[in-house]
Design an enzyme around this catalytic site. Structure first.
Site: not given
Length: 352
Positions: A53, A239, A241, A244, A247, A249
């Protein structure tokens, strides 16, 4: 914050774990420190990182996330307040910058020298004498992970035996550098094999499995969930979500400024398929029809699973972080769970 025992160890971790993989690329050092403090305020004691990372993995940012955690530890002296998990990277053609002097067949591997060297480097970046949970980031062998669902044997493959990797982990435990070990992106066979090795040989017992788990990918329930429950080897869900996606979005092709898919198009495409988008829209619509934030419904669903040890949340803003942390005591009603399962039946595992 609910605390859970990590496998059969004497380590207890919070139901919510703070994921850190954006620190050093999408998030600054200052923002990473602020996220830790906010999580601690909620009772979180668990931080998850990895040597590779931040992500997307690049030579320029290799190890930057561990360094940010290390600078926070140095500044605050709060090492005893947190349980730190990190990972050693497995073979990957795109990670030639990781220990190139130890590459085998042009790839980093999970042999003894790699594991020992990786741990020492992580300890140095973190500025600590020990890592609470040290995990194999993904298997040495080619199998189902990172979006693969159908197993296909690879002719002529010569992976590092799991016993060699775990034996190196035992050396780290014996040296006091590691307290417990875990697997990540593993299959039912891999986890069962590791558990068998711990009974038959002198290798440490696996305490956890860090795999993806969310409303768009419930593959963990097929074989691994039973192992987690019966063998005290719980899931560390990453993970939750779906990067993401859950969400809402990204609905209708939207690409918000600063969002992961917008910044790194093509890198995190596991959820960008027709089935995933169709299922995502139904889950988002369902959440809103019940007056819920779609992100909170998705996280709460993960939090409620009986095979879960901890849910690894991630955020690039403090608002996103608070939204995730606020789900620590949420319980979804039974009628909503039934509707979630109905959607899953219509769209089974669209994004493995």
């Amino acid at each position: 914050m609910d605390m859970r025992r990590l496998g059969r160890t004497d380590i207890h971790v919070s139901k919510i774990c703070l994921g850190t993989m954006t620190w050093g690329q999408q998030n600054t050092e200052e923002e990473g420190h602020a996220q830790i403090e906010k999580a601690l305020d909620y009772g979180v004691n668990f931080l998850d990182t990895a040597e590779m990372y931040s992500v997307p993995a690049r030579e320029e940012t290799y190890g930057s996330t561990e360094e940010i955690i290390g600078s926070w530890l140095k500044k605050t002296g709060k090492r005893q307040d947190v349980v730190i998990a990190s990972k050693v990277a497995g073979p990957m053609p795109t990670l030639k910058h990781i220990r190139p002097h130890l590459h085998r067949d042009g790839r980093n591997d999970l042999g003894r020298k790699s594991v020992l060297e990786a741990c020492d480097a992580s300890l140095k970046r973190l500025g600590t004498d020990y890592i609470d949970l040290y995990q194999v980031h993904w298997p040495s062998r080619r199998t189902n992970f990172f979006g693969a669902l159908r197993f296909r044997p690879t002719e002529g493959e010569t992976p590092v035996p799991l016993e060699e990797t775990l034996s190196a982990m035992q050396e780290l435990v014996d040296a006091g550098k590691v307290r417990a070990i875990g697997l990540s992106n593993e299959t039912p066979w891999g986890v069962s094999h590791a558990l068998s090795l711990s009974e038959l040989t002198e290798v440490p017992r696996v305490a956890s499995v860090q795999n993806p788990y969310n409303l768009l990918n419930r593959s963990y329930e097929v074989g691994l969930a039973e192992i987690s429950l019966r063998e005290d080897c719980g899931l560390l869900a990453y993970s939750p979500l779906a990067s993401g996606f859950l969400t809402g979005k990204y609905m209708n092709g939207a690409r918000p400024e600063g969002a992961r898919f917008t910044l790194f198009s093509g890198t995190f495409g596991r959820y960008l398929n027709e089935g995933g988008e169709a299922a995502m829209e139904k889950y988002v619509t369902l959440a809103r029809s019940h007056g819920l934030d779609p992100a909170q419904m998705a996280n709460a669903f993960v939090n409620m699973q009986p095979f879960l040890t901890s849910n690894i949340i991630g955020a690039t803003t403090m608002e996103q972080l608070k939204t995730a942390l606020d789900t620590h005591d949420m319980v979804l009603p039974k009628d909503l769970i039934k509707e979630i399962n109905r959607i899953e039946t219509q769209h089974p595992m669209p994004c493995p």
